[in-house]
Design a protein around this motif. Structure first.
Motif, mmCIF file in Angstrom:
data_model
loop_
_atom_site.group_PDB
_atom_site.id
_atom_site.type_symbol
_atom_site.label_atom_id
_atom_site.label_comp_id
_atom_site.label_asym_id
_atom_site.label_seq_id
_atom_site.Cartn_x
_atom_site.Cartn_y
_atom_site.Cartn_z
ATOM 1 N N GLY A 274 0.796 -1.222 0.000
ATOM 2 C CA GLY A 274 0.000 0.000 0.000
ATOM 3 C C GLY A 274 0.826 1.267 0.000
ATOM 4 N N PRO A 275 1.727 1.465 0.987
ATOM 5 C CA PRO A 275 2.558 2.675 0.976
ATOM 6 C C PRO A 275 3.419 2.820 -0.273
ATOM 7 C CG PRO A 275 2.648 1.600 3.125
ATOM 8 C CD PRO A 275 1.913 0.670 2.208
ATOM 9 N N VAL A 276 3.954 1.704 -0.771
ATOM 10 C CA VAL A 276 4.744 1.768 -2.003
ATOM 11 C C VAL A 276 3.858 2.224 -3.161
ATOM 12 C CG1 VAL A 276 6.053 0.418 -3.699
ATOM 13 C CG2 VAL A 276 6.443 0.066 -1.251
ATOM 14 N N GLY A 277 2.624 1.729 -3.204
ATOM 15 C CA GLY A 277 1.689 2.161 -4.238
ATOM 16 C C GLY A 277 1.369 3.642 -4.156
ATOM 17 N N ASP A 278 1.296 4.204 -2.924
ATOM 18 C CA ASP A 278 1.090 5.646 -2.768
ATOM 19 C C ASP A 278 2.217 6.436 -3.433
ATOM 20 O OD1 ASP A 278 -1.291 5.477 -1.339
ATOM 21 O OD2 ASP A 278 -0.307 5.469 0.621
ATOM 22 N N ARG A 279 3.424 5.871 -3.424
ATOM 23 C CA ARG A 279 4.594 6.589 -3.928
ATOM 24 C C ARG A 279 4.826 6.377 -5.427
ATOM 25 N NH1 ARG A 279 8.328 8.638 -0.382
ATOM 26 N NH2 ARG A 279 7.884 8.342 1.827
ATOM 27 N N ILE A 280 4.730 5.125 -5.890
ATOM 28 C CA ILE A 280 5.130 4.842 -7.273
ATOM 29 C C ILE A 280 3.953 4.494 -8.183
ATOM 30 C CG2 ILE A 280 7.365 4.005 -6.446
ATOM 31 C CD1 ILE A 280 6.449 1.159 -7.183
ATOM 32 N N GLY A 281 2.757 4.344 -7.622
ATOM 33 C CA GLY A 281 1.594 3.991 -8.425
ATOM 34 C C GLY A 281 1.163 2.548 -8.225
ATOM 35 N N ARG A 282 -0.143 2.319 -8.262
ATOM 36 C CA ARG A 282 -0.693 0.983 -7.966
ATOM 37 C C ARG A 282 -0.326 -0.033 -9.061
ATOM 38 N NH1 ARG A 282 -1.827 3.837 -3.478
ATOM 39 N NH2 ARG A 282 -3.223 5.541 -3.958
ATOM 40 N N LYS A 283 -0.381 0.402 -10.312
ATOM 41 C CA LYS A 283 -0.170 -0.531 -11.411
ATOM 42 C C LYS A 283 1.233 -1.126 -11.375
ATOM 43 C CE LYS A 283 -0.742 -0.961 -16.434
ATOM 44 N NZ LYS A 283 -1.163 -0.274 -17.676
#
Length: 393
Positions: A274-283
């Motif tokens: 989740g936090p990584v997705g906030d930074r680099i994007g969910r896809k």
């Protein structure tokens, strides 16, 4: 200016922690059912297909009810529905403790599934409300609570339930009572939050506005990705202990401990996504998580016991990071229907995972569990469909 205030409401960490903690309790109780499968198999002479039917009964209710309950919550929010859901889970664990036949076990599994179905979409909505814009972080925190509960399930079984027997699960009803009390407090926060946002003037929800056909394709791809992940995970939850016993002749308690290690890795991976997705994007997270797990999944059935444990840790860590990213990505496709979308994602994931586990259990009765695990990793090739997801970030 009032719209900005509504958008920038601070992250409510205490609410996220409370919902995550009750998710831990829910999923710990839910996992008592598959953790007891070795006991049920011997005590009630059940075959793998019947064990798969228990998984199906527990999870198919989620598949059917969660999108409906999520949509109902979108239209008519019910803050206290979370507390009601945990009361139903408590009733389910009491039934599980006292069931003495396959049909009663099936009923207990169904009641547990109903409680879980009511819990997930509303809990996901509350975490999004409390996120303060950190949606990936909030969703991962919520999910890691559930995954931690699932991971603790086999450990609790090995240390407590298996030595003391099926009736010992009755004590877990006390944790459901604790969860009800916590969720009553969350409901009061929910009511106050709605009052504050209404007074501040909530801004209109932004949407990616994809054409209907493109939106349907996107959700179909999300469904395929969920199938690849959850059939794999549910098969591990239901049958990994049998695979270890069949291939390496380990004792039940040892096999449950190894399952705990795998599910612990799933919990850690879930939080990271989740936090990584906030930074680099969910896809990007979805790409890395599902395809990154593939080589280790392919190796897992063909190595030593130590190698199997190592491969399972790597698969759990990498594969689990996808789910929070998928949930938030799907919510952002239809932000005006967060409950319905959350219900679809959770419901489809649980339902397809249960159907896959039941089907693979029936296949294992014919060809053996080792052979089933050899085929299982091919599901992860569905991760290639991520290429066709629209770029919405």
């Amino acid at each position: 200016m009032t719209a900005q205030k509504a958008v920038l409401m601070p992250t409510s960490y205490s609410v996220i922690l409370a919902v995550s903690g009750t998710h831990l309790i829910n999923d710990l109780i839910q996992f008592l059912l598959p953790a007891l499968y070795p006991v049920f198999k011997s005590d009630y002479a059940l075959n793998y297909f019947q064990l798969g039917l228990l998984t199906l009964a527990q999870q198919i209710t989620a598949c059917i009810l969660q999108p409906l309950m999520g949509l109902y919550g979108d239209l008519k929010p019910k803050p206290y529905s979370l507390a009601v859901s945990m009361a139903i889970v408590g009733a389910g664990v009491l039934l599980l403790a006292t069931a003495n036949s396959f049909l009663l076990l099936l009923l207990a599994a169904t009641v547990l599934g109903i409680g879980s179905a009511l819990f997930h979409p509303e809990a996901s909505r509350v975490c999004r409300m409390a996120s303060g814009g950190r949606r990936g972080f909030a969703q991962s925190s919520f999910q890691v609570g559930g995954n931690t509960g699932t991971a603790l399930g086999p450990l609790a079984a090995a240390m407590f339930v298996l030595p003391l027997g099926q009736i010992s699960t009755v004590w877990f009803a006390l944790t459901a009572v604790l969860a009800v009390a916590i969720l009553i407090w969350v409901a009061r926060w929910f009511v106050n939050h709605q009052r504050v946002t209404a007074a501040a003037g909530a801004p209109p929800l932004s949407s990616v506005k994809l054409p209907r056909r493109r939106l349907l394709i996107a959700f179909a791809i999300i469904g395929a990705l969920l199938m690849s992940k959850f059939v794999y995970i549910e098969t591990f939850k239901s049958y990994y202990t049998f695979f270890l016993i069949e291939k390496f002749a380990v004792e039940i308690q040892h096999a449950q401990t190894i399952l705990f290690i795998f599910l612990g890795a799933v919990a850690v991976g879930t939080f990271v996504g989740g936090p990584v997705g906030d930074r680099i994007g969910r896809k990007k997270v979805i790409w890395v998580s599902i395809l990154g797990a593939l080589p280790f999944a392919l190796l897992l059935p063909h190595t030593t016991l130590f190698g199997t444990v190592v491969m399972s840790i790597l698969v759990g860590l990498i594969l689990a990071s996808a789910f929070s990213a998928i949930v938030v990505y799907a919510q952002e496709l239809l932000p005006e229907k967060v409950g319905m979308v959350s219900g679809f994602v959770f419901g489809f994931a649980f339902g397809i995972g249960a159907l896959g586990a039941a089907a693979l259990g029936a296949l294992a009765d014919q060809i053996g569990m080792q052979q089933v695990f050899s085929y299982l990793s091919t599901l992860l090739f569905l991760g290639l469909l991520t290429f066709y997801l629209p770029d919405i970030e």
